[in-house]
Write a protein that holds these residues in place. Structure first.
Motif, PDB file in Angstrom:
ATOM      1  N   GLU A 105       1.084  -0.818  -0.410  1.00  0.00           N
ATOM      2  CA  GLU A 105      -0.227  -0.259   0.433  1.00  0.00           C
ATOM      3  C   GLU A 105       1.310   1.234   0.058  1.00  0.00           C
ATOM      4  OE1 GLU A 105      -3.374   3.060   0.584  1.00  0.00           O
ATOM      5  OE2 GLU A 105      -3.076   0.804  -0.735  1.00  0.00           O
ATOM      6  N   ILE A 106       0.634   2.195  -1.534  1.00  0.00           N
ATOM      7  CA  ILE A 106       1.390   3.101  -1.072  1.00  0.00           C
ATOM      8  C   ILE A 106       0.785   4.499  -0.433  1.00  0.00           C
ATOM      9  CG2 ILE A 106       0.324   3.608  -3.463  1.00  0.00           C
ATOM     10  CD1 ILE A 106       4.044   3.533  -2.578  1.00  0.00           C
ATOM     11  N   SER A 107       1.686   5.493   0.177  1.00  0.00           N
ATOM     12  CA  SER A 107       1.648   6.705   0.908  1.00  0.00           C
ATOM     13  C   SER A 107       0.769   7.318  -0.531  1.00  0.00           C
ATOM     14  CB  SER A 107       1.633   7.309   1.484  1.00  0.00           C
ATOM     15  OG  SER A 107       3.108   7.333   0.771  1.00  0.00           O
ATOM     16  N   LYS A 108      -0.278   8.347  -0.145  1.00  0.00           N
ATOM     17  CA  LYS A 108      -0.439   9.322  -0.871  1.00  0.00           C
ATOM     18  C   LYS A 108       0.552  10.214  -1.947  1.00  0.00           C
ATOM     19  CE  LYS A 108      -3.849  13.291  -2.364  1.00  0.00           C
ATOM     20  NZ  LYS A 108      -5.206  13.657  -2.031  1.00  0.00           N
ATOM     21  N   ASN A 109       2.146  10.801  -0.762  1.00  0.00           N
ATOM     22  CA  ASN A 109       3.388  11.166  -1.336  1.00  0.00           C
ATOM     23  C   ASN A 109       4.264  10.169  -1.454  1.00  0.00           C
ATOM     24  OD1 ASN A 109       3.805  10.395   0.177  1.00  0.00           O
ATOM     25  ND2 ASN A 109       4.358  11.944   1.280  1.00  0.00           N
TER      26      ASN A 109
ATOM     27  N   GLY B  41      -1.856  10.688   4.993  1.00  0.00           N
ATOM     28  CA  GLY B  41      -0.599   9.585   5.252  1.00  0.00           C
ATOM     29  C   GLY B  41       0.018   9.469   7.039  1.00  0.00           C
ATOM     30  N   LYS B  42      -0.898   9.709   8.087  1.00  0.00           N
ATOM     31  CA  LYS B  42      -0.888   9.760   9.796  1.00  0.00           C
ATOM     32  C   LYS B  42      -1.426   8.741  10.194  1.00  0.00           C
ATOM     33  CE  LYS B  42      -0.037  14.655  10.030  1.00  0.00           C
ATOM     34  NZ  LYS B  42      -0.950  16.501  11.055  1.00  0.00           N
ATOM     35  N   LYS B  43      -2.204   8.378   9.418  1.00  0.00           N
ATOM     36  CA  LYS B  43      -2.816   6.777   9.585  1.00  0.00           C
ATOM     37  C   LYS B  43      -3.229   5.864   8.499  1.00  0.00           C
ATOM     38  CE  LYS B  43      -5.839   9.727  13.228  1.00  0.00           C
ATOM     39  NZ  LYS B  43      -7.454  10.008  14.133  1.00  0.00           N
TER      40      LYS B  43
ATOM     41  N   GLY C 120     -11.090 -11.791  13.138  1.00  0.00           N
ATOM     42  CA  GLY C 120     -10.400 -10.753  12.699  1.00  0.00           C
ATOM     43  C   GLY C 120     -11.714  -9.215  12.166  1.00  0.00           C
ATOM     44  N   GLU C 121     -10.774  -8.578  12.824  1.00  0.00           N
ATOM     45  CA  GLU C 121     -11.275  -7.306  13.239  1.00  0.00           C
ATOM     46  C   GLU C 121     -10.632  -5.722  12.522  1.00  0.00           C
ATOM     47  OE1 GLU C 121     -14.136  -6.816  14.454  1.00  0.00           O
ATOM     48  OE2 GLU C 121     -14.606  -8.826  15.664  1.00  0.00           O
ATOM     49  N   ILE C 122     -11.021  -4.669  12.465  1.00  0.00           N
ATOM     50  CA  ILE C 122     -10.384  -3.829  11.894  1.00  0.00           C
ATOM     51  C   ILE C 122      -9.829  -2.522  12.401  1.00  0.00           C
ATOM     52  CG2 ILE C 122     -10.829  -1.854  10.390  1.00  0.00           C
ATOM     53  CD1 ILE C 122     -12.669  -3.892   8.369  1.00  0.00           C
ATOM     54  N   PHE C 123      -9.028  -2.323  12.628  1.00  0.00           N
ATOM     55  CA  PHE C 123      -8.072  -1.526  13.597  1.00  0.00           C
ATOM     56  C   PHE C 123      -7.392  -0.071  12.535  1.00  0.00           C
ATOM     57  CE2 PHE C 123      -8.202  -5.584  15.856  1.00  0.00           C
ATOM     58  CZ  PHE C 123      -7.876  -5.318  17.529  1.00  0.00           C
ATOM     59  N   ILE C 124      -7.049   1.058  13.619  1.00  0.00           N
ATOM     60  CA  ILE C 124      -6.420   2.017  12.669  1.00  0.00           C
ATOM     61  C   ILE C 124      -5.271   2.791  13.535  1.00  0.00           C
ATOM     62  CG2 ILE C 124      -8.850   3.876  14.040  1.00  0.00           C
ATOM     63  CD1 ILE C 124      -7.990   5.526  11.285  1.00  0.00           C
ATOM     64  N   MET C 125      -4.300   2.618  12.964  1.00  0.00           N
ATOM     65  CA  MET C 125      -3.221   2.586  13.897  1.00  0.00           C
ATOM     66  C   MET C 125      -2.621   4.568  13.694  1.00  0.00           C
ATOM     67  SD  MET C 125       0.346   1.257  13.620  1.00  0.00           S
ATOM     68  CE  MET C 125       0.500  -0.140  14.443  1.00  0.00           C
TER      69      MET C 125
ATOM     70  N   THR D  37       2.168   7.866  17.456  1.00  0.00           N
ATOM     71  CA  THR D  37       2.505   7.731  18.713  1.00  0.00           C
ATOM     72  C   THR D  37       2.171   6.094  18.885  1.00  0.00           C
ATOM     73  OG1 THR D  37      -0.690   7.067  18.445  1.00  0.00           O
ATOM     74  CG2 THR D  37       0.846   9.816  18.873  1.00  0.00           C
ATOM     75  N   LYS D  38       1.562   5.378  16.980  1.00  0.00           N
ATOM     76  CA  LYS D  38       1.417   3.781  17.388  1.00  0.00           C
ATOM     77  C   LYS D  38       0.108   2.838  18.155  1.00  0.00           C
ATOM     78  CE  LYS D  38       5.194   3.292  14.687  1.00  0.00           C
ATOM     79  NZ  LYS D  38       6.466   2.011  15.314  1.00  0.00           N
ATOM     80  N   LYS D  39      -0.790   4.543  18.508  1.00  0.00           N
ATOM     81  CA  LYS D  39      -1.584   4.052  19.298  1.00  0.00           C
ATOM     82  C   LYS D  39      -2.674   3.524  18.527  1.00  0.00           C
ATOM     83  CE  LYS D  39      -5.708   6.543  21.900  1.00  0.00           C
ATOM     84  NZ  LYS D  39      -6.483   7.578  22.391  1.00  0.00           N
ATOM     85  N   GLU D  40      -3.189   2.119  18.490  1.00  0.00           N
ATOM     86  CA  GLU D  40      -4.293   1.446  18.120  1.00  0.00           C
ATOM     87  C   GLU D  40      -5.828   1.981  18.132  1.00  0.00           C
ATOM     88  OE1 GLU D  40      -3.506  -2.410  18.104  1.00  0.00           O
ATOM     89  OE2 GLU D  40      -1.285  -2.294  17.156  1.00  0.00           O
TER      90      GLU D  40
END
Length: 294
Positions: free
Chosen positions: A104-108, A154-156, A175-180, A184-187
């Motif tokens: 998965e590529i970031s937008k920039n 690109g921050k999450k 399986g569950e979907i997470f956002i990080m 901060t690596k906070k999930e």
């Protein structure tokens, strides 16, 4: 007030009536092995752009649509590659003896997220700086994780984590979907339902997330949409066929996805407002995992 409501209704109808634009990249077995194909959003003009005897499986493109990122075993093990939209100038990006997949590529186009078993055989999510080639390990456990997806800034990053429940004895089915938050690596866990939820993708305006998962009543795999914070979960397809791998059209009114059963899979699109369905591929070999490019 009435005038504003009328204008809002007109705008909503106008958006829902928009025809899908751009091109669709997808993976097909019509030439024997998985190859990367491109086609118009009406299913016309399919073209094999990878043309290689080994497995080539694409997942994303650069923002301008000129570069495709895919994984392949053409060098002996699964590696992540970049190539031009015409299939030329192929570059091995990961170049590691482990199995590296699902790019998965970031937008920039400065960062690449991917899944790898280089530290854990179960598979973890990693981040690569494409300029320095430095690798950052994002997840650190013995759980299976897949399907990273960047937010537009690109921050999450979205990803799926396999979770063992108390009822699981031999097979882990949830399986569950997470956002990080990448700084901060906070999930934060966004889904909480039975079955394997994966393939999460942000809408172009970042307000919604599309993904596939099991319907808790029927047990069928369907395409779901929810708000970016996990609220307002909606089953979009709700049918007896298996639906996987949704991806947003550039204007955000359509989703392309995989639909089928044990006999075959094809690429379809659905309008998220009207639920109009269109089948794009019809050949007897597998066509799956589409994504849109501008």
């Amino acid at each position: 007030m009435k005038t504003l409501l009328v204008i809002g209704l007109f705008f909503s109808q106008l958006v829902s009536a928009q025809e899908p634009k751009g091109s669709i990249i997808y993976n097909s077995k019509q030439d024997g092995n998985f190859e990367v194909y491109t086609m118009n959003p009406d299913g016309s003009n399919p073209k094999n752009i990878s043309n290689h005897p080994k497995t080539d499986y694409a997942f994303c493109s650069s923002e301008n649509g000129k570069s495709i990122y895919f994984y392949s075993n053409r060098d002996g093990n699964d590696e992540i590659y970049k190539m031009n939209l015409d299939g030329l100038k192929v570059e091995n990006i990961s170049n590691h003896p482990s199995s590296d997949r699902v790019p998965e590529i970031s937008k920039n186009e400065k960062w690449l997220a991917f899944q790898s078993d280089r530290d854990e055989k179960s598979g973890e999510i990693y981040l690569m700086n494409l300029e320095s080639k430095n690798i950052i390990r994002l997840t650190n456990n013995n759980l299976y994780e897949e399907s990273p997806c960047f937010s537009s800034n690109g921050k999450k990053i979205l990803f799926t984590r396999q979770i063992k429940e108390k009822k699981d004895t031999l097979e882990v089915s949830n399986g569950e979907i997470f956002i990080m938050d990448l700084k901060t690596k906070k999930e934060i866990r966004l889904t909480n339902k039975d079955g394997f939820d994966s393939g999460a993708k942000f809408s172009p305006n970042q307000k919604q997330i599309a993904f596939y998962g099991k319907d808790e009543i029927t047990g069928n795999y369907d395409i779901f949409i929810m708000n970016a914070d996990g609220t307002n979960l909606t089953n979009l397809t709700n049918d007896v066929l298996e639906d996987y791998s949704p991806t947003w059209s550039p204007e955000g009114s359509w989703l392309a996805f995989t639909r089928g059963n044990a006999e075959n899979y094809d690429v379809w699109i659905i309008n998220i407002h009207t639920k109009e369905l269109r089948r794009l591929t019809t050949q007897p070999k597998r066509d799956e995992s589409p994504f849109w490019i501008n």
